[in-house]
Design a protein around this motif. Structure first.
Motif, short mmCIF file in Angstrom:
data_model
loop_
_atom_site.label_atom_id
_atom_site.label_comp_id
_atom_site.label_asym_id
_atom_site.label_seq_id
_atom_site.Cartn_x
_atom_site.Cartn_y
_atom_site.Cartn_z
N ARG A 126 36.02 71.18 -14.05
CA ARG A 126 35.76 72.20 -15.05
C ARG A 126 36.68 71.99 -16.24
NH1 ARG A 126 36.16 77.13 -10.62
NH2 ARG A 126 34.41 76.44 -9.30
N LYS A 127 36.35 72.66 -17.34
CA LYS A 127 37.15 72.49 -18.54
C LYS A 127 38.57 73.00 -18.33
CE LYS A 127 37.15 70.98 -22.77
NZ LYS A 127 36.85 69.58 -23.09
N LYS A 128 38.73 74.06 -17.55
CA LYS A 128 40.06 74.61 -17.33
C LYS A 128 40.88 73.78 -16.35
CE LYS A 128 38.54 77.88 -13.75
NZ LYS A 128 38.49 79.31 -13.38
N ASP A 129 40.30 72.74 -15.73
CA ASP A 129 41.08 71.85 -14.86
C ASP A 129 41.95 70.89 -15.67
OD1 ASP A 129 39.95 73.02 -12.65
OD2 ASP A 129 38.36 71.52 -12.43
N GLU A 130 41.77 70.88 -16.97
CA GLU A 130 42.59 70.02 -17.82
C GLU A 130 44.03 70.54 -17.78
OE1 GLU A 130 40.90 68.51 -21.49
OE2 GLU A 130 42.69 69.20 -22.54
N ASN A 131 44.93 69.75 -17.18
CA ASN A 131 46.30 70.20 -16.96
C ASN A 131 47.15 69.00 -16.57
OD1 ASN A 131 48.47 72.02 -16.60
ND2 ASN A 131 47.08 73.56 -15.72
N ARG A 132 48.42 69.29 -16.26
CA ARG A 132 49.33 68.26 -15.76
C ARG A 132 49.62 68.55 -14.29
NH1 ARG A 132 52.38 64.39 -18.21
NH2 ARG A 132 51.76 65.21 -20.25
N TYR A 133 49.53 67.51 -13.43
CA TYR A 133 49.66 67.67 -11.99
C TYR A 133 50.86 66.87 -11.47
CZ TYR A 133 44.99 69.65 -12.37
OH TYR A 133 43.90 70.43 -12.72
N PHE A 134 51.61 67.49 -10.52
CA PHE A 134 52.83 66.89 -9.96
C PHE A 134 52.70 66.86 -8.43
CE2 PHE A 134 53.74 69.06 -13.86
CZ PHE A 134 54.60 68.24 -14.57
N CYS A 135 52.93 65.69 -7.86
CA CYS A 135 52.89 65.52 -6.41
C CYS A 135 54.31 65.66 -5.84
CB CYS A 135 52.33 64.14 -6.03
SG CYS A 135 50.59 63.95 -6.46
N ARG A 136 54.43 66.44 -4.76
CA ARG A 136 55.72 66.69 -4.13
C ARG A 136 55.65 66.24 -2.67
NH1 ARG A 136 57.67 72.76 -3.05
NH2 ARG A 136 56.11 72.47 -1.42
N VAL A 137 56.75 65.62 -2.17
CA VAL A 137 56.82 65.08 -0.82
C VAL A 137 57.93 65.79 -0.07
CG1 VAL A 137 57.08 63.00 0.59
CG2 VAL A 137 56.02 62.85 -1.67
N GLN A 138 57.65 66.09 1.20
CA GLN A 138 58.65 66.73 2.07
C GLN A 138 58.62 66.06 3.43
OE1 GLN A 138 58.61 71.07 2.29
NE2 GLN A 138 59.08 70.96 4.49
N VAL A 139 59.85 65.68 3.94
CA VAL A 139 59.96 65.02 5.25
C VAL A 139 61.17 65.58 5.99
CG1 VAL A 139 58.82 62.87 4.53
CG2 VAL A 139 61.31 63.14 4.25
N GLU A 140 61.19 65.35 7.29
CA GLU A 140 62.33 65.68 8.14
C GLU A 140 63.05 64.37 8.47
OE1 GLU A 140 63.60 68.46 9.21
OE2 GLU A 140 62.08 69.86 8.44
N THR A 141 64.33 64.28 8.10
CA THR A 141 65.13 63.08 8.35
C THR A 141 65.94 63.23 9.63
OG1 THR A 141 67.01 63.88 7.04
CG2 THR A 141 65.26 62.68 5.88
N LEU A 142 66.50 62.10 10.07
CA LEU A 142 67.25 62.11 11.32
C LEU A 142 68.63 62.72 11.15
CD1 LEU A 142 67.19 61.23 14.28
CD2 LEU A 142 68.15 59.03 13.57
N ARG A 143 69.31 62.47 10.04
CA ARG A 143 70.70 62.92 9.86
C ARG A 143 70.85 63.91 8.70
NH1 ARG A 143 70.85 57.47 10.91
NH2 ARG A 143 71.97 56.85 12.82
N LYS A 168 48.86 63.66 -16.54
CA LYS A 168 48.11 64.48 -17.48
C LYS A 168 46.61 64.19 -17.31
CE LYS A 168 46.97 67.01 -21.03
NZ LYS A 168 46.94 68.47 -20.95
N LEU A 169 45.85 65.23 -16.93
CA LEU A 169 44.41 65.08 -16.72
C LEU A 169 43.67 65.68 -17.93
CD1 LEU A 169 41.95 64.35 -14.98
CD2 LEU A 169 42.16 66.58 -13.89
N THR A 170 42.80 64.89 -18.54
CA THR A 170 42.00 65.32 -19.68
C THR A 170 40.54 65.39 -19.27
OG1 THR A 170 43.55 64.25 -21.20
CG2 THR A 170 41.38 64.83 -22.08
N ILE A 171 39.90 66.54 -19.56
CA ILE A 171 38.49 66.74 -19.23
C ILE A 171 37.67 66.55 -20.50
CG2 ILE A 171 36.79 68.29 -18.24
CD1 ILE A 171 38.98 67.43 -16.31
N THR A 172 36.76 65.60 -20.48
CA THR A 172 35.91 65.32 -21.64
C THR A 172 34.56 66.01 -21.46
OG1 THR A 172 35.10 63.28 -20.61
CG2 THR A 172 37.04 63.11 -22.03
N ASP A 173 33.85 66.17 -22.58
CA ASP A 173 32.52 66.78 -22.52
C ASP A 173 31.54 65.83 -21.87
OD1 ASP A 173 33.50 69.00 -23.78
OD2 ASP A 173 32.97 68.29 -25.79
N ALA A 174 30.57 66.42 -21.17
CA ALA A 174 29.55 65.59 -20.51
C ALA A 174 28.72 64.84 -21.54
CB ALA A 174 28.65 66.46 -19.64
N ALA A 175 28.47 65.45 -22.73
CA ALA A 175 27.68 64.78 -23.77
C ALA A 175 28.40 63.55 -24.27
CB ALA A 175 27.42 65.75 -24.92
#
Length: 281
Positions: free
Chosen positions: A113-130, A143-150
């Motif tokens: 959708r047009k409102k999906d145009e935004n900036r997206y950040f991926c975050r990682v979480q793990v359990e370590t041994l120590r 940065k995601l840009t949504i263009t018109d279908a036309a």
């Protein structure tokens, strides 16, 4: 000095190798890599690929969790793989393909959708041994840009026209075959076809209505004629009735009728004497 020099020469490669090798520092050697920008047409789909790295020794059960934020680094969470959370704006439109053995994954967003145009950040979480639980995230994001279908259709049409122009065979007069129609021309042709279909359907409906009206009037005339004939057959011949004269007896003598004035008859003509023949004796 000879043995000491020889010993120093033997230890030199080991010292060089130790100096050249860099140990992984868990305080700085971690991060998330993802593309800086992407573009996709409205109504289409996109995939944000990412990979992560670190130096920690993971626990037996690392409990890997991937989350996605939008707008900024501390923005709203729209997806969380551990909590199975999906933001209401992305219900039934977002999914994650995670490859733990390769420390990478892909986030898919469908039906853009047009409102999906935004900036997206991926975050990682793990359990370590120590070092317990560790969380890190991409800083620049994607940065995601949504263009018109036309616009996407126009680009596709332009590419098809270029390929067609390269494959067209030039005629003897030097003119090539016609190129594909533009989007505006295609829309105009489609509208003209719709108008033509509507006109034909209207004409068919009018002709059927007119025909049904004519049949109805004919049926009415026939019924009127039939009812007239039946009335004539059923109605008896009319005969005038003569009122009988009523005579009233009266004790009065009848009044004499006035004498009619009669004209005198003409006198009869005298008969001619018959001539007797003279007989001589």
């Amino acid at each position: 000095m000879g043995p000491s020099l020889l010993l120093s020469l033997l230890l030199l490669p080991a010292s060089l190798q130790a100096g050249s090798s860099k140990e992984c520092n868990p305080n700085i050697d971690f991060g998330v890599n993802q593309p800086a920008s992407l573009s996709a047409p409205e109504g289409g789909s996109t995939c944000i690929s990412f990979s992560y790295f670190h130096c920690w020794e993971l626990a037996k059960d690392p409990r890997l969790s991937i989350a996605v934020r939008r707008t900024d680094f501390h923005g709203e969470v729209i997806y969380n793989s551990t909590k199975r959370f999906i933001h209401k704006d992305y219900k039934n439109r977002i999914s994650l393909d995670l490859r733990e053995d390769q420390n990478s994954g892909t986030l898919y967003i469908r039906n853009l959708r047009k409102k999906d145009e935004n900036r997206y950040f991926c975050r990682v979480q793990v359990e370590t041994l120590r070092d317990g639980k560790q969380v890190w995230q991409s800083i620049p994001g994607t940065k995601l840009t949504i263009t018109d279908a036309a616009q996407a259709t126009t680009k596709g049409t332009t590419t098809a026209a270029t390929i067609t122009a390269d494959l067209n065979v030039v005629e003897d007069n030097g003119s090539s075959a016609s190129s594909p129609l533009s989007v505006g021309a295609a829309v105009g042709v489609a509208l003209a076809g719709v108008v033509l279909i509507i006109a034909v359907l209207g004409l068919i409906v009018f002709l059927r209505w007119k025909r049904s009206k004519g049949n109805r009037s004919k049926t009415l005339r026939r019924s009127m004629r039939t009812s007239g004939l039946q009335d004539k057959k059923q109605s008896p011949s009319w005969t005038p009735r003569v009122k009988p004269r009523m005579t009233v007896a009266s004790s009065m003598p009848p009044s004499p009728s006035p004498a009619r004035h009669r004209q005198p008859l003409p006198a009869p003509l005298p008969r001619r004497a018959r001539r007797r023949p003279c007989i001589l004796s």
